[in-house]
Write an enzyme that holds these catalytic residues in place. Structure first.
Site, PDB file in Angstrom:
ATOM      1  N   ASP A   9      48.180  38.902  41.504  1.00 42.67           N
ATOM      2  CA  ASP A   9      47.687  39.310  40.191  1.00 42.67           C
ATOM      3  C   ASP A   9      47.678  40.836  40.133  1.00 42.67           C
ATOM      4  OD1 ASP A   9      46.598  39.289  37.714  1.00 42.67           O
ATOM      5  OD2 ASP A   9      44.662  38.447  38.303  1.00 42.67           O
ATOM      6  N   ASP A 103      52.018  39.449  34.394  1.00 42.09           N
ATOM      7  CA  ASP A 103      51.350  40.142  35.499  1.00 42.09           C
ATOM      8  C   ASP A 103      50.741  39.246  36.560  1.00 42.09           C
ATOM      9  OD1 ASP A 103      49.430  39.162  33.855  1.00 42.09           O
ATOM     10  OD2 ASP A 103      48.169  40.941  33.869  1.00 42.09           O
ATOM     11  N   GLU A 104      51.017  37.953  36.530  1.00 46.16           N
ATOM     12  CA  GLU A 104      50.519  37.132  37.633  1.00 46.16           C
ATOM     13  C   GLU A 104      51.458  35.968  37.902  1.00 46.16           C
ATOM     14  OE1 GLU A 104      46.901  34.895  36.835  1.00 46.16           O
ATOM     15  OE2 GLU A 104      47.009  35.448  34.731  1.00 46.16           O
TER      16      GLU A 104
END
Lengths: 350, 381
Positions: A9, A103-104
């Site tokens: 993350d 983003d993860e």
């Protein structure tokens, strides 16, 4: 076989990119989002979080809490570019990558003989070197625990939860950490004096089902740290859409029609950019009224052109006599299976 | 009106006309057959305003007159009567009494005055064709008609009568049908006099009625103008009781048929000779695993070998191989199996040609005579 799942993350991804690209702002509270007074923040950095600011917070509230907050415009193309670079790093370690957003992502590293913690540190170092951004990671035997673990030592941290530590870890874990438990469910549990997963473990599957319906059954497993969901790489996109919140509410159909015209052009660009090769099942249009209620109109068989979007607008607009706050238009894609083959047709020209 | 008639003759006559009834509740008369007793014959007429049929059968008329009766019910009753001698008598209040052996029926009719007459029209062009030929031609193409009402121009068979192209040539009749994904065409050489070239789109409903009617005699006459078409179908005046011709009058589909010539491939690429029955059975078997969702059969051609395969994710897969005389490049293309089987079923030749190019180009069935069927492939993405 015991699985090794990693959740990677990025630490306040958009805000971190903005801070990286504007070094003078590095120690300032930064948020990213629409700068209009009616917009909401997309995300913010840790400096801003100290003031109680969080993502999805309306701008005017954020500014009230932190008058010197720097709100920067969203630069999706930059975020997408960085996301691609990060994903290519993840893909070097395993084919089993399930991206959740820009983003993860989850990685399944079960088949890797190396130590999971050292893999996670390698990945974080490489991301730092390539992008200049920090990532947190969690390693655990399943997706739910890996996600909780990546949050445990944030920012720029790593947490490894081994199988024999799960039971102890879960007993004191607040219920709000469980995936799927939001504000409402938490209130419901607090009313029963249930604060931790340990408290929750004293309820039978049947009792939980009574309380939460189908989710109750899942909760029975989740509060014990059990989660069998496999990784889903190559998620199939179900729809493509564009939407806009307006700085002042639109009062008339004509004003909305004008916005639909430009939104439709944006949708076409988006379809082109994503190189959609699947059949489009239908067009849809979403309106958010001034009282924040939403309505969606969608119809099979309409040609994908602006006039069809205008037809949907007229129908949606007529559903409530309220000004319009947001318009979204998009297409739902046909299921992948149906698009595998396509009957070709003659092209008659008269 | 009063007449005696043979049960089977009456029943045969009603069978010819009973499909043509109106569906509008506002016009109950369109559910009725007009029965007219004149001289030695009974004429039976039905219409749905788009299409009308009239046939004549022999009867022993004692008192001339006319009445209309619900055709479906009447046909059922007549067929079931116990005795071959049937007496029919209409009273002035439109009630009809039918007696046969120990049976008696009294049926309420509607006055003939309310029955819409079949239209009369100027037949700008008329031609005579052998019934068996036209029947064969219709069978060869009619499966390719479209049933999609939004493409109403394709909801029929396109007839074109053409004059000879030069003084040595012959005139011809072409029949074409297409649903936008496959197209079938058949030609027939016939005399078309100077200035008589012309075309019409025969509606699908009329095509099916015509197909049903044309096995009863030798010739038929077709006459048409811009709006209507009439077929006079000769019947053999024999044991089944028919007298003279059956008349079918229909509206034509108004509009321009698409320029179909442009979708017929001009060049031949790879030509394969196939044994029709064998090919048909193989496709049929291969398609047994296909479903609505994955409805295609893949054809792979290599040196002297044709392989057919189909699969559906839920069920399984099938493979068929056939030896063929072929030495061209390998190629692969997929089709909707029904589109392949329809022309193969309609044809009667033992050997036919199948022409292919690549996976996005149409396949073409041809016979040496004058038939072709162009089929667009299913493309995999």
């Amino acid at each position: 076989m015991e699985r090794q799942i990693m959740h990677v993350d990025m630490d306040c991804f958009y805000a971190a990119i903005e801070a990286r690209d504007n070094p003078s702002l590095r120690r300032e509270p930064i948020a990213v989002g629409s700068r209009s007074s009616r917009g909401v923040l997309t995300t913010c950095n840790y400096e801003a979080r100290k003031y109680g600011i969080h993502s999805a917070m309306p701008n005017f509230i954020a500014v009230r809490k932190c008058p010197h907050l720097v709100i920067l415009p969203v630069r999706f193309d930059v975020y997408r570019f960085e996301s691609k670079r990060i994903r290519s790093i993840l893909n070097q370690y395993t084919n089993l990558v399930e991206p959740l957003s820009l983003d993860e992502a989850y990685l399944d590293i079960s088949s890797d003989k190396r130590n999971a913690v050292s893999i996670a540190n390698d990945i974080r170092r490489q991301i730092r070197r390539v992008t200049g951004l920090t990532a947190s990671a969690g390693v655990a035997p399943n997706k739910m625990l890996a996600k909780i673990a990546s949050d445990w030592k944030k920012p720029n941290g790593l947490f490894h939860l081994a199988a024999d530590e799960i039971s102890e870890f879960m007993s004191s874990l607040p219920v709000s950490k469980i995936w799927g438990i939001g504000k409402k469910a938490e209130e419901k549990l607090l009313a029963k004096n249930i604060r931790t997963c340990g408290d929750l473990q004293s309820y039978s599957s049947l009792e939980l089902t009574h309380l939460f319906g189908k989710f109750g059954g899942e909760l029975y497993d989740l509060c014990r740290g059990i989660d069998h969901r496999p990784l889903v790489s190559n998620r199939v996109r179900k729809s493509i859409s564009v939407e806009r919140t307006f700085s002042t509410n639109l009062e008339s159909l004509e004003a909305c029609a004008e916005k639909v015209q430009s939104l439709f052009l944006e949708l076409e660009e988006e379809l082109f950019r994503l190189k959609v090769d699947r059949k489009i099942a239908k067009l849809f249009l979403k309106l958010k009224f001034s009282d924040f209620t939403k309505t969606t109109v969608e119809r099979v068989g309409l040609a994908i052109k602006e006039s069809s979007a205008q037809t949907l607008l007229r129908e949606a607009f007529g559903r409530k006599a309220l000004p319009i706050r947001l318009i979204g238009i998009g297409v739902r894609l046909a299921t992948y299976h149906a698009s595998q083959s396509q009957q070709l047709e003659f092209e008659f020209q008269n | 009106m009063k007449f005696k008639i043979h049960r089977d003759h009456f029943s045969n006559g009603l069978q010819q006309v009973l499909n043509v009834v109106g569906s509008k509740a506002s016009m109950p008369i369109l559910s009725n057959v007009l029965i007219e007793a004149n001289g030695e014959t009974l004429s039976l007429t039905t219409t749905n305003l788009d299409l009308g049929i009239c046939t004549r059968i022999k009867a022993n008329v004692e008192e001339e007159g006319a009445i209309t009766l619900p055709v479906k019910r009447l046909a059922t009753i007549i067929k079931e009567l116990p005795n071959s001698d049937v007496k029919v008598e209409a009273s002035p209040n439109n009630q009809v009494k039918i007696t046969s052996g120990g049976s008696l029926f009294k049926i309420m009719g509607i006055s003939r005055d309310e029955f819409p007459a079949l239209p009369e029209f100027s037949d700008d062009r008329s031609f005579t064709i052998e019934q068996a030929n036209l029947a064969n031609m219709l069978k060869s193409v009619s499966y390719a008609q479209s049933s999609d009402e939004t493409r109403y121009m394709l909801n029929g068979v396109y007839f074109t009568f053409s004059e000879p192209e030069d003084s040595n040539g012959s005139g011809k009749l072409s029949l074409v049908a297409t649903d936008g994904r496959r197209l079938a065409k058949i030609d027939y050489e016939m005399e078309v006099g100077e200035g008589l070239s012309g075309s019409l789109i025969l509606p699908a409903k009329t095509v099916s009625e015509l197909t049903r009617l044309i096995d009863k005699g030798e010739n038929l006459k077709i006459a048409f103008n811009d709006r209507r078409v009439a077929f006079q179908i000769h019947t053999k005046d024999e044991a089944d009781g028919f007298v003279g011709d059956i008349l079918l009058v229909s509206k034509v589909v108004e509009g321009n048929y698409p320029n179909y010539q442009q979708v017929i491939p001009k060049e031949t690429h790879q030509r394969i000779k196939v044994e029709r029955e064998l090919f048909l059975q193989s496709i049929h078997r291969a398609a047994l695993v296909a479903t609505d969702k994955s409805n295609s059969v893949k054809i792979q051609i290599s040196n002297n070998l044709m392989e057919l395969s189909a699969s559906s994710p839920d069920f399984g897969e099938s493979h068929e191989s056939l030896a063929i005389d072929y030495s061209g490049p390998d190629l692969q293309v997929a089709f909707n199996p029904a589109f392949l089987m329809d022309p193969l079923k309609a044809l009667s030749k033992d050997e036919i040609f199948f022409e292919l190019k690549d996976e996005v180009s149409p396949g073409v069935f041809k016979t040496l005579e004058s038939f072709l069927c162009v089929i667009m492939p299913v493309r995999y993405t």
